[in-house]
Design an enzyme around this catalytic site. Structure first.
Site, short mmCIF file in Angstrom:
data_model
loop_
_atom_site.label_atom_id
_atom_site.label_comp_id
_atom_site.label_asym_id
_atom_site.label_seq_id
_atom_site.Cartn_x
_atom_site.Cartn_y
_atom_site.Cartn_z
N ASP A 1 -29.90 19.22 79.47
CA ASP A 1 -30.35 19.22 78.08
C ASP A 1 -30.00 20.56 77.45
O ASP A 1 -30.10 21.61 78.11
CB ASP A 1 -31.86 18.97 77.97
CG ASP A 1 -32.29 18.62 76.56
OD1 ASP A 1 -32.51 17.42 76.30
OD2 ASP A 1 -32.37 19.52 75.71
N CYS B 1 -34.74 10.09 65.40
CA CYS B 1 -36.16 10.44 65.37
C CYS B 1 -36.42 11.56 64.37
O CYS B 1 -37.51 11.66 63.79
CB CYS B 1 -36.62 10.88 66.75
SG CYS B 1 -36.40 9.65 68.03
#
Length: 340
Positions: free
Chosen positions: A58, A184
């Site tokens: 990530d 999102c």
């Protein structure tokens, strides 16, 4: 060994897995790309289930808005500006110290994805963009690794399992890039829909790894938990001219972003990867006079500029310019404070 069997005893009692399946799980290696909402739920399930080797990547760090749905993080992670990969690794090792867990603070790209997929049995999508999904899809079909896709936004969820040699690929089902811009960060998301999608991804992974791949449905599942509807669509046959699963040219593995500049949709953030690496101690001194607030951790240096934007430097050479989606503005600030 007895302690290990006690840990997984309720799972072993489930006959389709049993002792043989549990041993297979322990001998397996899974790559999760993205340790955000989906990735944290998937990793939590797989670590508790005894998958022997989990690796994940990530590029971001934990922020307050993540806590609503990203289950492995807490307020202390926010206060310490911990990279998501680092925070997740710490939490998962506390959940299960008997398996191997590796978190990498890294932006997955054509330059490194083949290294990350060495020896991997399953690749799981924890991202929010199709550019990276196409990249995972291409490396999966190049190497013959099952790829589990998932997406969640607003109250809607979607998922499918792509198995080289058995099903059509992601590019067959979605031949063009998703340019809707709905993430999102733009239209929100409910945490229950994230849990549902990620749990289905984890379930599919357990089926594959335990030798129950015949129980994996060859469908694309979509649902809206707010509007109470669900739809499944058969994958169908592969596209005759699909460059990934038919022509095997794997276009995403050949793509190079020459400018190394990426706008993170809905995040008011531009990522610039133009340096071989940053010495954070050195740059703390350089940016101190130009910043109204400076925070250095072992993993990043965050400098709030007087102009209003924020620079976040990572040791791997990445810079996040936060507070703008204008690449020209981001490059201007980067040039002014970091140099080209």
């Amino acid at each position: 060994m007895e302690a290990s069997w006690e840990r997984y005893s309720r799972q072993v009692l489930f006959k389709p897995i049993g002792e043989e399946g549990q041993i297979k799980l322990g001998d397996s290696k899974v790559l999760i790309v993205g340790m955000g909402a989906l990735g944290t739920v998937v990793a939590n399930h797989l670590a508790r289930s005894g998958v022997g080797h989990l690796i994940f990547c990530d590029r971001d760090y934990v922020e307050l808005s993540n806590l609503q749905r990203q289950m492995l993080f807490d307020e202390e992670d926010v206060e310490n500006y911990l990279p998501k990969a680092v925070a997740a690794e710490k939490k998962l090792k506390k959940l299960n110290s008997s398996i191997k867990i590796e978190g990498y603070v890294s932006d997955v790209s054509t330059d490194n994805i083949e290294d990350y997929t060495k020896g991997v049995d399953v690749i799981i999508d924890g991202t929010d963009n199709f550019q990276t999904r196409y990249l995972m899809n291409d490396v999966a079909y190049k190497k013959g690794i099952p790829f589990i896709y998932g997406g969640a936004v607003s109250s809607r969820g979607m998922g499918a399992v792509f198995i080289p040699g058995k099903t059509a690929c992601l590019r067959c089902m979605f031949p063009t890039n998703d340019t809707a811009g709905q993430t999102c960060d733009t239209i929100g998301v409910l945490s229950p829909v994230v849990d549902i999608v990620a749990s289905l991804q984890a379930l599919a992974c357990l089926k594959l790894l335990s030798g129950n791949d015949d129980q994996v449905a060859q469908v694309l599942t979509t649902f809206d938990i707010w509007k109470n509807n669900e739809f499944t669509m058969k994958m169908g046959k592969a596209k005759v001219n699909c460059p990934t699963c038919q022509l095997k040219t794997f276009p995403s593995l050949d793509v190079r972003n020459e400018d190394n500049i990426t706008t993170l949709c809905g995040r008011e953030t531009v990522q610039i990867n133009h340096s071989p690496g940053f010495d954070l101690n050195e740059w703390e001194g350089i940016l101190r006079g130009s910043s109204k607030k400076l925070k250095k951790t072992p993993f990043l240096l965050r400098a709030e500029l007087y102009e209003g934007e924020t620079l976040v430097l990572f040791p791997d050479g990445r810079t996040l310019v936060q507070g703008t989606e204008d690449t020209t503005r981001a490059i201007s600030l980067f040039t002014k404070y970091i140099g080209m």
